[in-house]
Design an enzyme around this catalytic site. Sequence first.
Site, short mmCIF file in Angstrom:
data_model
loop_
_atom_site.label_atom_id
_atom_site.label_comp_id
_atom_site.label_asym_id
_atom_site.label_seq_id
_atom_site.Cartn_x
_atom_site.Cartn_y
_atom_site.Cartn_z
N THR A 1 0.89 -1.09 0.14
CA THR A 1 -0.16 0.07 -0.12
C THR A 1 0.80 1.15 -0.15
O THR A 1 1.95 1.20 0.54
CB THR A 1 -0.74 0.06 1.36
OG1 THR A 1 -0.20 -0.02 2.37
CG2 THR A 1 -1.88 -1.19 1.25
N LYS B 1 0.75 5.82 -0.74
CA LYS B 1 -0.10 7.40 -0.57
C LYS B 1 -0.89 7.47 -1.71
O LYS B 1 -1.63 8.08 -1.59
CB LYS B 1 0.79 8.30 -0.48
CG LYS B 1 1.92 8.57 -1.66
CD LYS B 1 2.86 9.57 -1.22
CE LYS B 1 4.00 9.83 -2.39
NZ LYS B 1 4.97 10.60 -2.15
N SER C 1 -1.81 4.37 -4.03
CA SER C 1 -2.39 3.32 -4.78
C SER C 1 -2.23 2.19 -3.79
O SER C 1 -1.39 2.05 -2.77
CB SER C 1 -1.55 2.89 -6.18
OG SER C 1 -0.12 2.62 -5.56
N ASP D 1 10.34 11.28 -8.24
CA ASP D 1 10.01 10.62 -6.84
C ASP D 1 11.05 9.22 -6.67
O ASP D 1 10.86 8.35 -6.21
CB ASP D 1 8.65 9.99 -6.56
CG ASP D 1 8.33 9.57 -5.22
OD1 ASP D 1 9.31 10.38 -4.34
OD2 ASP D 1 7.42 8.87 -4.99
#
Length: 517
Positions: A261, A263, A265, A403
Amino acid sequence: MLAKGSIMLDCIAISSFEYMVLQSPWGATTTKAVSPCSLADVMSEQLAKQLDEESNAFPDSPDVNAALDAGEEPETDCDLMLAQMLQMQFDKEFDTQLRTEEKKLNGDSKLSISFENYRMVHPYEDSDSSEDEVDWQDTRHDPYKADKPTTTPRKGFTGKGKNITTKHDEVVCGRKNTARMDNFAPEINVGDGLGMDLKLSNQVYNSLKQHCHSEQRRSARLHDKKEHSTAEQAVDPRTRLLMYKMVNAGVLENINGCISTGKESVVFHADGGSMEEKAVPDECVLKVFKTTLNEFKNRDKYIKDDYRFKERFSKLNPRKIIRLWAEKEMHNLARMKKADIPCPEVVILKKHILVMSFIGKDHVPAPKLKEAMLGSEDMNRAYYQVLHMMQQLYHECNLIHADLSEYNMLWHQGKVWLIDVSQSIEPNHPHGLEFLFRDCRNVATFFQKGGVSEAMNVYELFNVVSGLQLSGDSEADFLAQIEALEKMNEDHVQRRGKKTYSSTSDGGPPLLHHEDD
């Protein structure tokens, strides 16, 4: 009472007629034919005796006048009962006729007219329930209802002298607070308090009231989140339907469960099926993009200035933004795959669900570079692989990861794999060079801490990846030059041109060349 005596005398005298009329209280009047007799039979003593016996069968009519003079009421029970029975029968027939007319008038219409107010209601229509059974909802004295607190007059107190009771009295306020609990929401269980003189203080009542309001807001919020958005390690009904359709179509054999998990998806593992267009890997992942912007509110800055999706960007529709987000990652992965950069292979895209190949083995995902236990040799090899991939990404794919860190790089089969490129942008983005500088800082910091002696600092890494020749004594000076380049790029975009960076021969700042479309 006079009518009673008249009826009895008439019944005795009517036997001499040819026909005798019988009065039936339940129906219409009926006549009974009497067989004729001769004059000799009439004059016979036997017939006279028979008529005398029939006349004695009727009781003697009381003297109504004498009874009235004596102040006594004549016996009328039989006539009263007969009248009640006749009236009941009439009312039943009348009610039945009313129901028939009502049913005929309404028919199959959704709007009906009732004749209930015109019905004759009588004691014989009592309910079948026992007299001992009491419906507390229909009684004025409900034992489960809190006693109504005494009201305080407008002057604010009751009593005199030492017996004065003000509206702020602890007992009075406590009973009032208990009565106010009936106004709480139905889903809040406050109990009945039968036989208990409950007195709640203001502090307790205010706490319960605040808790009631917060529970109502939380319930509404959870319901809305469940129906309209994906939550952590869960999916909403629309997403679940899309996943079921992919399984039914044979693209996937089954969906096993959540493996990661983030932020933006939720990632599920699945067993691959088959497709006519292309081969499906044995193990796949479903990347379900969250349909809420709460945890990643600034994602729009990665896509609204991307010329590939700028015209289709709509900040007013979150679901459309999420679909663009998934489509953007698909296109970025396709560019990286064409440049032979190790990354997941796209299988299929369905709205905001992206199906890709699984990086791992036997349902076990490959570890992140942060979690992988690498030796010094593997760490050096990983550093040069990352450096080469960043250069490929910038020059061959015309992308900046935006990112890049040790959390978005996997270690599998002795090499580094890049993942999570949904936010990747092109170098001509208004903030593209800032994102590239941030990626370089993350990579340089990680490998320097990992013991790679040949790792370059952030400034050198930025110049090597971008091909620029920026120099600065501090990070602030370096970022100032980057912002100047981005400002030039922004002016260039407004004039509908393309930008290319090149360095001057004398080692000065890079120049910006314009190329018309």
